[in-house]
Design an enzyme around this catalytic site. Structure first.
Site, PDB file in Angstrom:
ATOM      1  N   GLU A  61       8.034   4.185  -7.646  1.00 22.51           N
ATOM      2  CA  GLU A  61       8.816   3.571  -6.579  1.00 22.51           C
ATOM      3  C   GLU A  61       9.445   2.264  -7.079  1.00 22.51           C
ATOM      4  OE1 GLU A  61       6.646   2.626  -2.995  1.00 22.51           O
ATOM      5  OE2 GLU A  61       8.429   1.780  -2.034  1.00 22.51           O
ATOM      6  N   GLU A  92       0.177   6.432  12.246  1.00 15.85           N
ATOM      7  CA  GLU A  92       0.921   7.013  11.106  1.00 15.85           C
ATOM      8  C   GLU A  92       0.011   7.810  10.186  1.00 15.85           C
ATOM      9  OE1 GLU A  92       1.232   2.838  10.549  1.00 15.85           O
ATOM     10  OE2 GLU A  92       1.325   3.571  12.594  1.00 15.85           O
TER      11      GLU A  92
END
Lengths: 393, 591
Positions: B282, B373
């Site tokens: 990332e 989440e």
């Protein structure tokens, strides 16, 4: 010793006269004069004012502060109220001289929450002094500037303690700080700060005008000057009286008109309770520390009522920070009630609580917890009889 | 400061002027009892346990605050002092809910210890016993104010170390208590659930919301397939929590946990390695977007996301910087998601029967697992979180003789670990692990630090930084990084974090990557770790972590064989479709 009106005299020196004289002196000379006068702080603790000013003047740090402790909260005390009402001009002059002496341009009056009605009067005096150039920018043509603002307290007794007062001024919870550092080195917003009582500041112009020797001649020994007393309770003429330091309680009571005395509370709830046999004791830091309050109880009063009332006050007003004061006052009150309820009937059972009172005096963080047990010890020792003798140890 | 001469209990000694009476006495071998004092915190001076007599003083002095002055004569156990201390101690005990056997901190309580040392067998100040008053239940932290002695260590921790400041004294006199804004409870104020307050509470007024009962029930349910994951910092904390010397005890820990009856004993280190792969890619991808594509929407510096205390902090305090946070879930949550997908498949069990338990050095992890989440597996990814202390309690209840266990190994599929994962437990560890892998991905070479030890990012300094310049010759596809100087920072403790994030927000720093851990020292100092905590304790745990790294066969995350298998068989590639579905997430602004 006798009644002597100086701060409350009918004839008052002209406003600004002492300030004018101060500005012609060096800062060091002003501090010297106050120090030589031997005046001790009028708030109750009796720290020498000149020493405090000297330390603050010598402290390094910018934006030094002059704070007037007008959080007059000691039960039975109303002498600062009189000064704030009638002699605010002298108060502001004293603070301005203090500002000049320590090198500060900013003063704050921390005013008791219950005195908001005094604000307009004080502010009016401030305006007058500014218009005469006794306050504000470039005072009397010098480069010295000084101004005063008023901040209201929020009703906590502990904020009469100078470091709690400073915490409160900073917008924090009113709780005492650890010392050192002392406010003269690190006070309001960590700046060098003097915190003085209303009466202390009001006395300053007279010292400057008349000189320290004149002041020293008033009072007794190292306890110089005059002192205001709020006299209340079982008296014919309650009110504020001004006496020389070293006067006896008896002299005060005579002037105020007292016939029947069982007990006198000197210096407020946290002060000393004396019996009728002690009226020749002197009001001085060496004998009976003179706060601002003298409360008289005649023989119809139940002293255990008095004790319970005082202790309820301290239980309510302890800030709760340090263990001896937070937990101690509650237990002294419980004990007083147990005596009244007949659950404690002997000196022997009281021993741990006299020990507790002693530890509170020795180990509490601030003056509140260090003095709140006084009434417990005094009243039980002097006024309560047990089968195994008087209450004291 | 020059040295001055002081006399302590009749013995004259020389100490540095300005040090406190407490420290001078410590140097002279004289112990003074304390309660509100804590080496990590400012001085409060409110408990009054450390009263000593100073010749010439009207009142007693408190040793923790009072500096020594030349020729000071100190007595630490005169009659006056002894009486005062006993009285203060009795007052504190009288105001305390003395119900030690039912307290989480029984036998690890500073008040209890002092009562024992002072032989307090009778308390004349005791009135009616104080009833328990559990005020609130938040996912990670519980409070029982009936055990509170108002030392304010929690208040100072929250404000000074964490700059969170959600708890304060409220009320006064004997009705003073520690509370939240408007008594809303920790769950309804910007508490990060870091649990640092628990670690510094001298009594049992603060403790974790326990899930021991639920874990036992799961273990005892034959229908359930109960897997457990152990965080990197547990292996250097568990021995300490059991009263043994701080040491790395991975093998014994595995044996003990297996002994409790879990079906599989696995390692969060495995998903720590996975985090490094995902997060490393990332970072490279963000760098490429900014440096090559000139994309202005891509946020740099990228920050780590493993610490749930930090995540809650940024959600409350710096929501505008949320795009800077790595989208990677924490290792705990990656593990949870994989345990009910990949692992269930490997083991051939019905994912609905899998119960995932994690052992964490952390109370915020209890909060993290409850986040909406964190259900990408189709189930609640992690079911229960136990702290190091709770695990120790279960081991003790089961009668397991930890010290005499033989080392055992983790189970397969998600049990392999590398040194890179182990050092996640210490501040700077994630950064070091990420650099070991990312550098190698983009250059094709090992990072040029001796023994792979990236010393500049190690240690207990609050904010550390380092710069690494890429060589001219890069691996294929990463030429855009040739000669680029990668700037990184490492921060631990939320007060330090706030300092750094203010600079990030103001654009005063140009870091590319920042590791952020909510707790002082990183996870080894987490809110679920053994009590007490202090700089010495944290140093020992840190040493143990770096020793473990040094002895492990694999020291780079990408070398973990099971990680390689996971990609080959399941995830296919870093930042791929499956990864995005299971391992990445996003966070939300909170008021």
């Amino acid at each position: 010793m006798s009644e002597k009106r100086i701060l409350t005299a009918a004839e008052q020196p002209e406003a600004g006269a002492a300030l004018k004289k101060s500005l012609e002196m060096t800062k060091a000379d002003v501090v010297f004069e106050v120090r030589e006068s031997n005046m001790r702080g009028r708030g109750g603790a009796g720290f020498p004012t000149g020493v405090k000013w000297n330390l603050a003047g010598a402290a390094s740090g910018a934006n030094k502060m002059v704070i007037c402790n007008a959080d007059e909260g000691e039960p039975g005390t109303f002498k600062d109220k009189l000064l704030l009402e009638k002699y605010a001009s002298k108060l502001l002059e004293g603070m301005t001289i203090g500002g000049y002496a320590i090198g500060s341009s900013q003063g704050i009056i921390y005013l008791r929450a219950e005195y908001p009605y005094l604000v307009p009067g004080i502010m009016k005096v401030r305006e007058e002094l500014i218009s005469k150039n006794f306050l504000g920018e470039g005072i009397l043509g010098t480069d010295f500037s000084f101004d005063v603002e008023i901040r209201m307290g929020a009703g906590a007794y502990v904020c009469g303690e100078e470091t709690s007062l400073i915490e409160s001024l900073e917008g924090k919870r009113g709780e005492p700080r650890n010392k050192p550092p002392f406010p003269v080195n690190s006070g309001y917003l960590s700046r060098p700060t003097i915190v003085n009582n209303v009466e202390t500041f009001v006395s300053v112009p007279y010292i400057i005008l008349n000189g320290s020797e004149w002041y020293q001649d008033l009072g007794i020994g190292s306890c110089t000057g005059t002192k205001l007393f709020s006299i209340s309770g079982d008296v014919e003429n309650p009110g504020v009286y001004e006496f020389q330091m070293g006067s006896t309680i008896g002299e005060l009571l005579e002037v105020a008109g007292v016939k029947d005395v069982q007990a006198v509370q000197v210096g407020g709830a946290s002060g000393t309770t004396i019996s009728a046999g002690e009226l020749d004791r002197k009001l001085s830091f060496e004998d009976l520390p003179p706060g601002g309050s003298v409360i008289v109880f005649n023989s119809s009063r139940n002293m255990m009522d008095v004790l319970e009332n005082f202790l309820e006050f301290f239980v309510h007003e302890s800030c709760g920070q340090c263990a001896p004061c937070r937990e101690g006052n509650v237990r002294l009150l419980d004990t007083a009630r147990a005596i009244r309820g007949g659950k404690i009937t002997s000196r022997e059972e009281l021993k741990p609580f006299f020990m507790l009172a002693e530890v509170m005096k020795l180990g509490s963080k601030c003056g509140l917890g260090q003095t709140s047990p006084n009434c417990f010890v005094d009243i039980i020792t002097k006024f309560i009889d047990f089968p195994d003798g008087k209450g004291g140890m | 400061m020059p040295n001055v001469s002081v006399t302590i209990n009749g013995v004259t000694t020389s100490v540095r002027e300005g040090v406190t009476i407490l420290d001078s006495c410590k140097t002279a071998g004289v112990e003074i009892p304390t309660l509100c004092y804590h080496p990590d915190l400012s001085l409060a001076g409110n408990c009054r346990m450390c009263l000593v007599e100073v010749e010439g003083w009207k009142t007693l002095a408190i040793a923790c605050v009072t500096p020594v002055t030349p020729n000071m004569v100190i007595n630490t156990h005169s009659k006056k002092v002894r009486h005062a201390r006993r009285t203060v101690l009795k007052l504190l005990l009288a105001a305390h809910n003395v119900n030690c056997p039912e307290c989480e901190r029984n036998k690890n309580c500073e008040l209890q210890e002092l009562a024992e040392k002072h032989n307090i067998t009778f308390n004349e100040y005791q009135t009616s016993p104080k009833p328990s008053s559990i005020e609130e239940v938040s996912p990670g932290i519980m409070r029982d104010n009936s055990r509170c002695i108002m030392c304010t260590r929690c208040v100072r921790t929250c404000e000074e170390l964490q700059s969170v400041a959600v708890i304060r004294p409220v009320g006064r006199s004997a009705s003073v208590n520690i509370s939240t804004f408007m008594d809303l409870g920790l769950n309804n104020v910007p508490c990060t659930q870091c649990g640092q307050c628990i670690n510094r509470c001298p009594t049992g007024a603060l403790f974790e919301t326990s899930e021991i009962r639920q874990v036992w029930e799961a273990i005892e349910d034959p229908e359930k397939f109960v897997v457990v994951q152990t965080a990197p910092a547990i292996r250097v904390g568990i021995a300490e929590a059991l009263g043994l010397p701080t040491d790395r005890t991975t093998g014994k820990m595995v044996a003990a946990i297996r002994g409790l009856g879990f079906d599989r004993v696995l390692d969060t280190d495995f998903t720590a390695d996975l985090t490094i792969i995902e997060e490393g890619h990332e970072l490279i991808s963000r760098l490429k977007k900014v440096l090559v594509d000139g994309d202005t929407d891509t946020a740099l510096p990228m920050t780590t996301s493993c610490s749930p205390g930090w995540i809650k902090f940024i959600e409350h305090k710096y929501p505008d910087l949320l795009p800077n946070v790595s989208s990677c879930k924490s290792p705990q949550q990656m593990f949870g998601a994989l345990s009910k997908t990949y692992l269930a498949g490997k083991e051939g069990v019905d994912p609905s029967k899998v119960i995932c338990v994690s052992i964490m050095p952390c109370t915020a992890k209890k909060y993290e697992k409850e986040r909406p989440e964190m259900r990408d597996s189709g189930y609640k990814d992690v079911d229960y979180v136990l702290t190091t202390r709770e695990l120790a309690s279960m081991i003790q209840e089961a009668g397991i003789d930890f010290d005499n266990l033989h080392d055992e190994k983790y189970d397969r599929w998600m049990g392999d670990s590398t040194g890179a994962a182990v050092i996640f437990g210490a501040t700077g560890g994630v950064m070091e692990a990420a650099l070991r892998t990312a550098y190698e991905i983009v250059t094709g070479q090992e990072i040029p630090f001796e023994g792979l030890n990236i010393i500049p990012v190690r240690g207990m300094e609050g904010i550390k930084d380092a710069a690494i310049t890429m060589p001219d010759k890069m691996a294929s596809g990463f030429e855009f990084l040739a000669g680029v100087t990668l700037k990184v920072a490492v921060v631990h403790g939320l007060a330090n974090t706030r300092k750094l994030m203010d600079k990030v927000r103001a654009g005063e720093v140009d870091y590319h990557f920042i590791e952020i851990m909510a707790c002082p020292g990183g996870c080894l100092g987490g809110g679920g770790q053994p009590i007490p905590t202090n700089p010495t304790v944290r140093k020992k745990r840190s040493d143990a972590i770096y020793e473990e790294d040094a002895v492990l066969h694999f020291r780079k995350s990408h070398a973990n064989p099971e990680i390689q298998l996971l990609y080959a068989e399941f995830l296919k590639e870093p930042l791929g479709h499956k990864s995005h579905e299971l391992l990445h997430t996003h966070y939300t602004k909170r008021d």
